[in-house]
Structure formats: structure tokens, C-alpha cells
Motif scaffolding. Structure first.
Motif, PDB file in Angstrom:
ATOM      1  N   SER A  43      -8.596   1.322  -0.313  1.00 22.19           N
ATOM      2  CA  SER A  43      -9.970   1.822  -0.399  1.00 22.19           C
ATOM      3  C   SER A  43     -10.165   3.021   0.525  1.00 22.19           C
ATOM      4  O   SER A  43     -10.877   3.971   0.185  1.00 22.19           O
ATOM      5  CB  SER A  43     -10.955   0.708  -0.029  1.00 22.19           C
ATOM      6  OG  SER A  43     -10.832   0.337   1.342  1.00 22.19           O
TER       7      SER A  43
ATOM      8  N   CYS B 286       0.833  -1.208   0.000  1.00 19.83           N
ATOM      9  CA  CYS B 286       0.000   0.000   0.000  1.00 19.83           C
ATOM     10  C   CYS B 286       0.866   1.256   0.000  1.00 19.83           C
ATOM     11  O   CYS B 286       0.595   2.215  -0.736  1.00 19.83           O
ATOM     12  CB  CYS B 286      -0.920  -0.024   1.214  1.00 19.83           C
ATOM     13  SG  CYS B 286      -2.073   1.361   1.299  1.00 19.83           S
TER      14      CYS B 286
ATOM     15  N   ASN C 234      -5.986  -4.020  -0.177  1.00 15.59           N
ATOM     16  CA  ASN C 234      -7.239  -3.473  -0.707  1.00 15.59           C
ATOM     17  C   ASN C 234      -7.967  -2.617   0.316  1.00 15.59           C
ATOM     18  O   ASN C 234      -8.560  -1.586  -0.021  1.00 15.59           O
ATOM     19  CB  ASN C 234      -8.145  -4.617  -1.162  1.00 15.59           C
ATOM     20  CG  ASN C 234      -7.599  -5.337  -2.375  1.00 15.59           C
ATOM     21  OD1 ASN C 234      -6.834  -4.769  -3.139  1.00 15.59           O
ATOM     22  ND2 ASN C 234      -7.969  -6.587  -2.550  1.00 15.59           N
ATOM     23  N   PHE C 235      -7.917  -3.031   1.575  1.00 12.34           N
ATOM     24  CA  PHE C 235      -8.620  -2.283   2.625  1.00 12.34           C
ATOM     25  C   PHE C 235      -8.044  -0.880   2.781  1.00 12.34           C
ATOM     26  O   PHE C 235      -8.776   0.115   2.791  1.00 12.34           O
ATOM     27  CB  PHE C 235      -8.529  -3.054   3.944  1.00 12.34           C
ATOM     28  CG  PHE C 235      -9.159  -2.344   5.108  1.00 12.34           C
ATOM     29  CD1 PHE C 235     -10.544  -2.320   5.251  1.00 12.34           C
ATOM     30  CD2 PHE C 235      -8.379  -1.677   6.043  1.00 12.34           C
ATOM     31  CE1 PHE C 235     -11.133  -1.647   6.315  1.00 12.34           C
ATOM     32  CE2 PHE C 235      -8.958  -1.011   7.104  1.00 12.34           C
ATOM     33  CZ  PHE C 235     -10.344  -0.998   7.245  1.00 12.34           C
TER      34      PHE C 235
ATOM     35  N   HIS D   7      -8.436   6.049  -1.185  1.00  5.45           N
ATOM     36  CA  HIS D   7      -9.197   6.587  -2.315  1.00  5.45           C
ATOM     37  C   HIS D   7     -10.572   7.080  -1.896  1.00  5.45           C
ATOM     38  O   HIS D   7     -11.390   7.430  -2.758  1.00  5.45           O
ATOM     39  CB  HIS D   7      -9.349   5.530  -3.402  1.00  5.45           C
ATOM     40  CG  HIS D   7      -8.072   5.210  -4.120  1.00  5.45           C
ATOM     41  ND1 HIS D   7      -7.368   6.142  -4.845  1.00  5.45           N
ATOM     42  CD2 HIS D   7      -7.354   4.063  -4.213  1.00  5.45           C
ATOM     43  CE1 HIS D   7      -6.279   5.598  -5.357  1.00  5.45           C
ATOM     44  NE2 HIS D   7      -6.236   4.339  -4.982  1.00  5.45           N
TER      45      HIS D   7
ATOM     46  N   GLU E  69     -14.906  -0.664   0.121  1.00  7.61           N
ATOM     47  CA  GLU E  69     -15.084  -1.074  -1.274  1.00  7.61           C
ATOM     48  C   GLU E  69     -13.795  -1.711  -1.772  1.00  7.61           C
ATOM     49  O   GLU E  69     -12.877  -1.041  -2.229  1.00  7.61           O
ATOM     50  CB  GLU E  69     -15.448   0.140  -2.129  1.00  7.61           C
ATOM     51  CG  GLU E  69     -15.759  -0.223  -3.585  1.00  7.61           C
ATOM     52  CD  GLU E  69     -16.184   0.988  -4.389  1.00  7.61           C
ATOM     53  OE1 GLU E  69     -15.863   1.046  -5.596  1.00  7.61           O
ATOM     54  OE2 GLU E  69     -16.837   1.879  -3.806  1.00  7.61           O
ATOM     55  N   LEU E  70     -13.709  -3.026  -1.672  1.00 10.13           N
ATOM     56  CA  LEU E  70     -12.485  -3.752  -2.018  1.00 10.13           C
ATOM     57  C   LEU E  70     -12.536  -4.153  -3.483  1.00 10.13           C
ATOM     58  O   LEU E  70     -12.719  -5.305  -3.842  1.00 10.13           O
ATOM     59  CB  LEU E  70     -12.336  -4.986  -1.116  1.00 10.13           C
ATOM     60  CG  LEU E  70     -12.429  -4.714   0.379  1.00 10.13           C
ATOM     61  CD1 LEU E  70     -12.244  -6.003   1.157  1.00 10.13           C
ATOM     62  CD2 LEU E  70     -11.417  -3.678   0.816  1.00 10.13           C
ATOM     63  N   SER E  71     -12.384  -3.161  -4.358  1.00  9.62           N
ATOM     64  CA  SER E  71     -12.533  -3.430  -5.789  1.00  9.62           C
ATOM     65  C   SER E  71     -11.217  -3.729  -6.479  1.00  9.62           C
ATOM     66  O   SER E  71     -11.186  -4.417  -7.488  1.00  9.62           O
ATOM     67  CB  SER E  71     -13.191  -2.224  -6.471  1.00  9.62           C
ATOM     68  OG  SER E  71     -12.415  -1.056  -6.255  1.00  9.62           O
ATOM     69  N   SER E  72     -10.123  -3.190  -5.955  1.00 12.18           N
ATOM     70  CA  SER E  72      -8.834  -3.388  -6.620  1.00 12.18           C
ATOM     71  C   SER E  72      -8.262  -4.749  -6.255  1.00 12.18           C
ATOM     72  O   SER E  72      -8.086  -5.052  -5.087  1.00 12.18           O
ATOM     73  CB  SER E  72      -7.851  -2.296  -6.206  1.00 12.18           C
ATOM     74  OG  SER E  72      -6.583  -2.530  -6.764  1.00 12.18           O
TER      75      SER E  72
ATOM     76  N   LYS F  56     -13.016   5.419  -0.429  1.00  9.65           N
ATOM     77  CA  LYS F  56     -14.095   4.440  -0.593  1.00  9.65           C
ATOM     78  C   LYS F  56     -13.907   3.309   0.419  1.00  9.65           C
ATOM     79  O   LYS F  56     -13.636   2.171   0.057  1.00  9.65           O
ATOM     80  CB  LYS F  56     -14.097   3.874  -2.006  1.00  9.65           C
ATOM     81  CG  LYS F  56     -14.272   4.925  -3.090  1.00  9.65           C
ATOM     82  CD  LYS F  56     -14.184   4.307  -4.467  1.00  9.65           C
ATOM     83  CE  LYS F  56     -14.317   5.349  -5.562  1.00  9.65           C
ATOM     84  NZ  LYS F  56     -14.203   4.760  -6.923  1.00  9.65           N
ATOM     85  N   PRO F  57     -14.003   3.602   1.717  1.00  6.94           N
ATOM     86  CA  PRO F  57     -13.767   2.561   2.723  1.00  6.94           C
ATOM     87  C   PRO F  57     -14.751   1.411   2.587  1.00  6.94           C
ATOM     88  O   PRO F  57     -15.945   1.604   2.401  1.00  6.94           O
ATOM     89  CB  PRO F  57     -13.964   3.304   4.053  1.00  6.94           C
ATOM     90  CG  PRO F  57     -14.766   4.506   3.708  1.00  6.94           C
ATOM     91  CD  PRO F  57     -14.386   4.886   2.317  1.00  6.94           C
TER      92      PRO F  57
ATOM     93  N   ASN G 162      -3.151  -3.776 -11.087  1.00  5.80           N
ATOM     94  CA  ASN G 162      -4.546  -4.033 -11.425  1.00  5.80           C
ATOM     95  C   ASN G 162      -4.704  -4.081 -12.937  1.00  5.80           C
ATOM     96  O   ASN G 162      -4.595  -3.067 -13.612  1.00  5.80           O
ATOM     97  CB  ASN G 162      -5.425  -2.934 -10.812  1.00  5.80           C
ATOM     98  CG  ASN G 162      -6.893  -3.148 -11.094  1.00  5.80           C
ATOM     99  OD1 ASN G 162      -7.292  -4.157 -11.666  1.00  5.80           O
ATOM    100  ND2 ASN G 162      -7.707  -2.190 -10.688  1.00  5.80           N
TER     101      ASN G 162
END
Length: 772
Positions: free
Chosen positions: A290, A89, A286-287, A293, A298-301, A295-296, A306
Motif C-alpha cells: 500500500s 513484497c 499488504n502494508f 502504490h 489502505e490494505l485492499s490487496s 495508498k498508505p 490477487n
């Protein structure tokens, strides 16, 4: 300057003295000879010494005690995954911020001076920023920790193979590695973050599992049971897997990578612990990303790198049909051949660097030169490119600079209209430069654009020129004295020529054909190119499947990777194996050379062997350990026949604690030692020169019965080399005693005795041993 055939020098103390540093700098100037095997590398003790102390401790431990140890192993793996994810991270955020600043400054400068014809100022700015970032990273590596250069994967492979690489898993190495890769990627080099992440995870594992930091001289008094090479090896395997998982969002791929590329030992429980560490690593990354960015939760990456998800509902032409396996056939051979070409060029370039660019100042200057040339070439290609594409209304992510402008917070909106003035780069209003999409970006974002941009986003000339230029830059870059990986540059090269083939295919088919989308061919080309360079098969297949989120392409990716490996191996070894060989490391492959059955243990063993008696005079032990002409690390204990084996490190601890037997003329008495005394000294055992033994103490005796391994592995002297090799490699041995018919010691087989035999162009060849 060569001491051919001499025995290995011990490296129990990893600190480098000023005298050793002078010798080291001189030895760097020795012309490279690939027919030599370096004696500066020692082996790790992956076979436990089952002496009386060890057996007594194990027998005292209850069933609940062993259960508690297993729980601690799971806790350590969880900590490894968590810390590796945090490091990933940190790298991701730092690279995004620095790259965003750099590209924003260059973009604004281009827009400012285009009207006045002063583009040379923009070029100078871009080259200066790149060179500055790379210079800082190269200085850190070259002057403070050279082992942090490169991806670190060859070094971790050697460590898991049983070779002790000095400084490879130190805290200082981790700090320089992380700082260096941030500077390298932000400096615009043709590099990736994945290799350094694997090395970083391994260093984290080696430190956490010991419950202390020898660099900071801080002992937390936890996990003391795991302070030995056997346990540390398993945790380093977990750390390497966690690094892969954090880089690609591929927990299963991380486990398979650790199994395929590094691990010398494996069992079912270890598999689950490594998978647990990989899952924790991905989740942690991811945590926190998120949260960063905004967006807490939201584990999208999927990971640090990516590729984007291949969603068949959004990308209709990404559906795969078995018929396309035949269309992928042209990828099967070019991947292996281009990978072999990459490795051959890099091989000769590395030899040139070893011979002529061996001083730190020259290494920093070369890195800065490559950074400046990379920026200049990219700028020129963008300027002269006529590939201007209309700015679409359905995509706001894959064009250059959007994400960086967003990160800098300079845009209140995220819609396409707000970006039109910032994307044209020598193109007309309402258009963007597709060459800038490939060059004016971080490498992983360029890969994603080649995978997902719609058909028509690139013309064939752009992709062809980009493939050729980036291939040259990537070959030149790998091997610089910077922290950098080769995964992403390889994927980017393959994605470019893969998409080129897809475009050419679509020109002879209907535009509505389900198999005419160039993005899927970019994916297959990326896998083929990377497989042709690093020669990974199963693990890379799973990594690609997990990173893209589409299992449909597992079968063609596997076919491409297998073919690329077979074709590439015909010409030259994989890139990591090449660099291991160039460093003259005594690396043991899984099997002995196929034409070595005519050799026996008697012909490969080292002899004569220095032996000790069960009760030995202290003076003789000190003299043997101080003898710089031999520097043995293992000593059979023989009152005639073999009855045990004791290590140099054990003797060092015994001398340090004055474990002597009382004599008539002395009042000294033997002190009772515990395993804790040996674990506290691990892994940096003091050198024999630092231990003072008085003249009276030299006349004392030392009883070795309690501390020697009474059951060492032995083989008859007529045992064939393949059988000796299999026993040595499978059990992770450091010493294998050779005995005669009466069980008397006649020789000792070490790693270097086996590694010096390899299959060359003219059959079985024997390497010479040299202190290089």
C-alpha cells in the motif's frame, strides 16, 4: 556404479568438496531407475535424545523459564511472518517493474512497426527479452544452487517428513530462489510465485529460529535453545504457512496447507503460532504494498496473488444457488482427468530431463528455448486472433498493459480514454484484443480477468485455443531449472476451460439467468484443474475462499476438489509426490502399505548392528566412524543387553572436544561438556576426517553413559511392519532398535528400511538401495 544394498553415507557436513562435486556430476549421468531408493539422503533427528545433559537442563529450568521459552517461540513466529511478507513484497514489486518495462517496450515496438509491416522485429524483441530474463534466472539456479529449482514444495514436504535434503534451508538457497522466481515470472514463463514463496518462508523460518547464519558465519547468541531438529521442524511449518498466506492472502489456508501437505507433528499451541505467523505475513505484505502504490494504510490487496473479490452487489450473477451444484457436475471429472494427464506428461518429461538434460549448460539452454517458444506462440496467437471486443467504459483494470503503464508513470490519467490508443493490439480503434488479455499479461492478472470480466469478453474459440496451448506450455515449463510454481498456471488453465463451459451454458439459457455468468464457472474450473494436479482438498478450498473473499462457493469447490483427487489418484499420484519419487527420496507416507502385515521387524531391519560399550576405546570409535563402507549414524550401547543409543553427531562432538577418560599412561582427563557444545556444532557437524586423534589418544577410553540416550525406542523382532511403521512415523524417529526375547540388539530399523516397501502394480514391491 550402483552400490545396491549398501548402507547410507553420512551427510553431516553439507559443504561439497571438489572431489564430491566430480562424483556428483558423474552420478547425474546414471540412467534413471524408479525402482531404486537413494542412499544419499539422511534422516533428521525429530526425537529428542533424553540423555543426562538434556534431563539436567530441563530439571533446572523453572516454570517461568518455560514461559519465557514459549514467548520466544511467539516472537520467532512473528519475525518469520514479517520477513516472509517483506520477501513477498520484494518479489511483487520487482516482477511488476520488470514486466512493466518489458510489456511497455514490446507494445511501443508493435505500434511503431505495425505501420511498416515490421512485426517480426517486435516478435524478436519479445522473445529476446523473455529469453534474457529466463537465462539470468536459470544460470543462477543451475550453476550456483540447483536445489532452488522448481517450486520447492516437494523439498519442504520431505524436510517436514524427516528427510535431510542438502542445502534446502540455506541462506544462499533463499537468495537464488527469490532472484530466480523474479526472472522466471518477468520472463513470461507459464509459472507462478506461490511455490517459491512457500520455500522462501521455510528458509526464513529455519534461519531466524536458530539465531545465527552458518553461511555468513554470524552468531547472534539468541534462540540457542531451539538449535535442534525438533524445534526447527515446527518453525519451518510456520514458515511454509506464512508463504502460502503471503501468496494468496489466506492465513487460515496457510495453516491448513502446512497441516495437510507437510507437518509430521501437530498440536493446538503450534496451530495458533502458525496462524499468528500467517497473519503477520499477510499484514506486512499488504502494508508495504500500500505504501509502494501510494495508498498508505489502505490494505485492499489480499495477497501476492490477487484474484479480486467476488462482490455479489457488483456482480449480480455471482450469487450461488444450490441448484447449481448439478450444473457444476461436468467439472467434477475433467479436473481429475486433465490433472492426471498433466502429471503423466510431466512425469515422462522429467525422466527425459534426468537422463539427457543433466548438465547446467543444457538446462539453461532448455529454459531459454521454452521462454522463446512461449513468447513466439503468444505473439502468434494474439496476431491471428480475431477476438476483438469493444472497450468498456466501466473497467480500467483488467485490460492488458493498464497497470504496467500506470506503474511506469507514463500516464497522467487513469481513465479509459487515455488507454484507448495503447490497448487495441491489432484491433480497430475502440477495441481491445481479448487474447492479449490472457497472454500479454502476468498469469495472476490473466486469472483475475477470466474471473471478473463481464460476459462476452471472450469468444469460445479464444478460450479453447488458449486452454490447449497454455496446457502444453505449463507442462513443458514445470521441471525446468528455474524457480517457479505450478499453482497459478494450473488455475489459469482451469479458469479458461471453466469459463468456456460457462459460455456454452449461457448460450442455451436466458441471458438474464442468475446462473449464467461465466465467471463463476471459471472459478470452479480453476479449482478443479489445480486440485487434479496437486491433489489438495481442504487447504485448497479455504485458500480459494479466502483469496476470492466469497465463502458462498466453499461447498461446490470442496466437491470439485474431492472428486478431482479421487479421479486423479486412480490414474497417477499428485505432482509433488511424483517429483519426490523421481528423486528417489525415502519419503514415508502416513501408513504402511496395506498388504505388508506379513512382514515383521526381523525381515526389514538392518543387521548386523555396530554397537559400543558404555566405556569404549577411542581408537575403535574413530575406526568405526571412519569406515566408509558402513557410515552408520546411530549406535546401540550394549554391555550385553540394550542400555542406550548414541548418535554419530554426538560422538563427533565428543572427539572434537577430547572427552576422554584418564588412563594410567596418560595425563588426559575428561572434560565436562554442556548441551551448548552440541548446539554450537549443530547442524553442520564436522566430518570425522577433520578431527585429529593421536596414537596416545586412541588408547584412551570414552565414557558414553552421560551422553547416550538411555531410553531408546525398541520393538520385538516379531513386530509387524505396519506397527513398526506407525511407531516410526508418528514419533519422528531416526532409529528403532529391534531386540530379541532377552532384550539383546538383533537389528536396527531406519527410514530407508521402511521406505523401500511400497504398493506397486503387482502388489507389495521392494525397492533396491543405491548410492545415486
Amino acid at each position: 556404479m550402483f552400490h545396491v544394498g549398501s548402507r547410507s553415507t553420512v551427510d553431516l557436513e553439507e559443504e561439497i568438496t571438489p572431489e564430491e562435486d566430480i562424483v556428483k556430476s558423474r552420478l547425474k549421468e546414471i540412467p534413471h531407475n524408479e525402482k531404486l531408493l537413494s542412499l544419499k539422503y539422511e534422516s533428521l533427528d525429530y526425537d529428542n535424545s533424553e540423555n543426562q545433559l538434556f534431563l539436567e537442563e530441563e530439571r533446572r529450568m523453572s516454570h517461568m523459564g518455560f514461559r519465557c521459552l514459549e514467548i520466544r517461540r511467539w516472537v520467532i513466529c512473528g519475525l518469520i511472518g514479517f520477513l516472509t511478507g517483506l520477501i513477498a513484497c520484494l518479489i511483487d514489486i520487482a516482477v511488476e517493474e520488470l514486466a512493466g518495462y518489458k510489456y511497455s517496450a514490446v507494445k511501443q515496438n508493435i505500434e511503431k512497426f505495425t505501420e511498416f509491416g515490421g512485426l517480426s522485429i517486435s516478435l524478436i524483441l519479445w522473445a529476446a527479452l523473455n529469453s534474457a530474463f529466463v537465462m539470468v534466472g536459470a544460470i543462477a539456479v543451475a550453476f550456483f544452487e540447483p536445489i532452488a529449482a522448481g517450486s520447492g514444495i516437494p523439498q519442504i514436504k520431505c524436510y517436514l517428513n524427516g528427510v535431510k535434503i542438502p542445502c534446502v534451508v540455506r541462506l544462499k538457497t533463499l537468495a537464488i530462489k527469490v532472484f530466480g522466481v523474479i526472472c522466471s515470472v518477468a520472463g513470461g514463463l507459464a509459472v507462478g510465485k506461490e511455490g517459491p514463496m512457500i520455500h522462501s518462508g521455510a528458509v526464513v523460518a529455519a534461519g531466524v529460529s536458530q539465531g545465527r547464519s552458518t553461511s555468513l558465519k554470524k552468531d547472534f547468541k539468541i534462540f540457542e535453545y531451539f538449535r535442534r531438529d525438533t524445534e526447527k521442524r515446527d518453525f519451518v511449518s510456520a514458515g511454509a504457512a506464512a508463504g502460502v498466506s503471503a501468496a494468496f492472502g489466506a492465513p487460515v489456508g496457510g495453516v491448513l496447507f502446512s497441516l495437510e501437505e507437510g507437518a509430521s507433528f501437530w498440536n493446538q499451541m503450534l496451530t495458533w503460532r502458525i496462524f499468528f505467523a500467517s497473519m503477520i505475513s499477510t499484514f506486512t505484505l499488504n502494508f508495504f504494498l500500500s505504501i509502494y502504490h501510494g495508498k498508505p494504510g489502505e490494505l485492499s490487496s489480499p495477497g501476492l496473488i490477487n484474484f479480486g473479490r467476488f462482490d455479489s452487489d457488483k456482480e449480480k450473477n455471482f450469487d450461488y444457488i444450490p441448484f447449481e451444484s448439478f450444473l457444476f457436475f461436468p467439472y467434477y471429472f475433467p479436473g481429475g482427468m486433465l490433472g492426471a494427464l498433466f502429471n503423466v506428461i510431466n512425469y515422462w518429461l522429467t525422466i527425459f530431463r534426468i537422463r539427457y538434460i543433466h548438465r547446467p549448460c543444457l538446462q539453461v539452454m532448455e529454459a531459454m528455448l521454452v521462454a522463446a517458444v512461449t513468447a513466439t506462440v503468444a505473439f502468434a496467437m494474439i496476431y491471428f486472433s480475431n477476438d476483438c471486443q469493444p472497450l468498456g467504459q466501466d473497467s480500467t483494470e483488467e485490460y492488458p498493459l493498464q497497470v504496467f503503464i500506470y506503474l511506469l508513470g507514463s500516464m497522467p490519467n487513469r481513465n479509459v480514454i487515455c488507454y484507448i490508443a495503447h490497448l487495441q493490439l491489432f484491433c480497430a480503434d475502440g477495441e481491445y484484443n481479448s487474447m492479449a488479455t490472457a497472454f500479454f499479461n502476468t498469469p495472476e492478472r490473466s486469472v483475475r480477468s477470466l474471473f471478473h470480466n463481464p460476459p462476452g469478453s471472450y469468444n469460445p474459440l479464444t478460450l479453447g485455443v488458449f486452454t490447449l496451448v497454455y496446457f502444453v506450455l505449463a507442462v513443458w515449463t514445470y521441471g525446468l531449472t528455474v524457480s517457479a510454481g505450478v499453482f497459478i498456471p494450473s488455475l489459469l488453465i482451469g479458469a479458461a476451460w471453466g469459463r468456456l463451459f460457462g459460455i456454452l451454458l449461457s448460450t442455451i439459457t436466458s441471458s438474464q439467468s442468475i446462473w449464467a455468468d461465466p465467471g463463476k464457472y471459471a472459478l470452479i474450473g480453476a479449482a478443479a484443474q489445480l486440485g487434479g494436479i496437486v491433489r489438495m482438498t481442504l487447504s485448497l478450498t479455504v485458500i480459494m475462499v479466502e483469496a476470492t473473499g466469497n465463502v458462498t462457493y466453499g461447498f461446490p469447490i470442496m466437491l470439485v476438489l474431492m472428486t478431482a483427487k479421487i479421479v486423479g489418484d486412480y490414474f497417477i499420484e499428485g505432482l509433488y509426490d511424483i517429483h519426490i519419487k523421481l528423486q528417489s527420496v525415502p519419503f514415508l507416507h502416513w501408513d504402511a502399505p496395506p498388504t505388508s502385515h506379513w512382514l515383521t521387524a526381523r525381515e526389514v531391519m538392518s543387521s548386523p548392528v555396530t554397537c559400543f560399550n558404555r566405556v569404549e576405546r577411542v581408537g575403535r570409535i574413530v575406526d568405526v566412524l571412519s569406515n566408509t563402507s558402513t557410515n552408520h549414524n546411530g549406535f546401540p550401547v550394549v554391555p550385553g543387553k540394550i542400555c542406550g543409543l548414541i548418535l554419530r553427531s554426538q560422538l563427533i562432538v565428543l572427539l572434537k572436544h577430547k572427552v576422554f577418560v584418564e588412563r594410567a599412561s596418560s595425563r588426559l582427563s575428561q572434560r565436562r561438556l554442556q548441551l551448548k557444545d552440541f548446539r554450537d556444532a549443530y547442524p553442520r557437524f564436522p566430518p570425522i576426517q577433520s578431527i585429529h586423534v593421536s596414537q596416545d589418544e586412541r588408547e584412551c577410553m570414552m565414557d558414553l553413559n552421560e551422553f547416550m540416550n538411555p531410553t531408546p525406542y525398541t520393538v520385538p523382532q516379531e513386530t509387524s511392519l505396519p506397527r513398526v511403521f506407525k511407531l516410526f512415523r508418528a514419533l519422528g524417529l531416526r532409529h528403532l532398535v529391534v531386540v530379541d526375547d532377552e532384550n539383546r540388539v538383533v537389528g536396527l530399523v531406519t527410514r530407508k528400511d521402511l521406505a523401500r516397501y511400497h504398493l506397486g502394480k503387482d502388489g507389495l514391491e521392494e525397492l533396491q538401495l543405491a548410492q545415486t
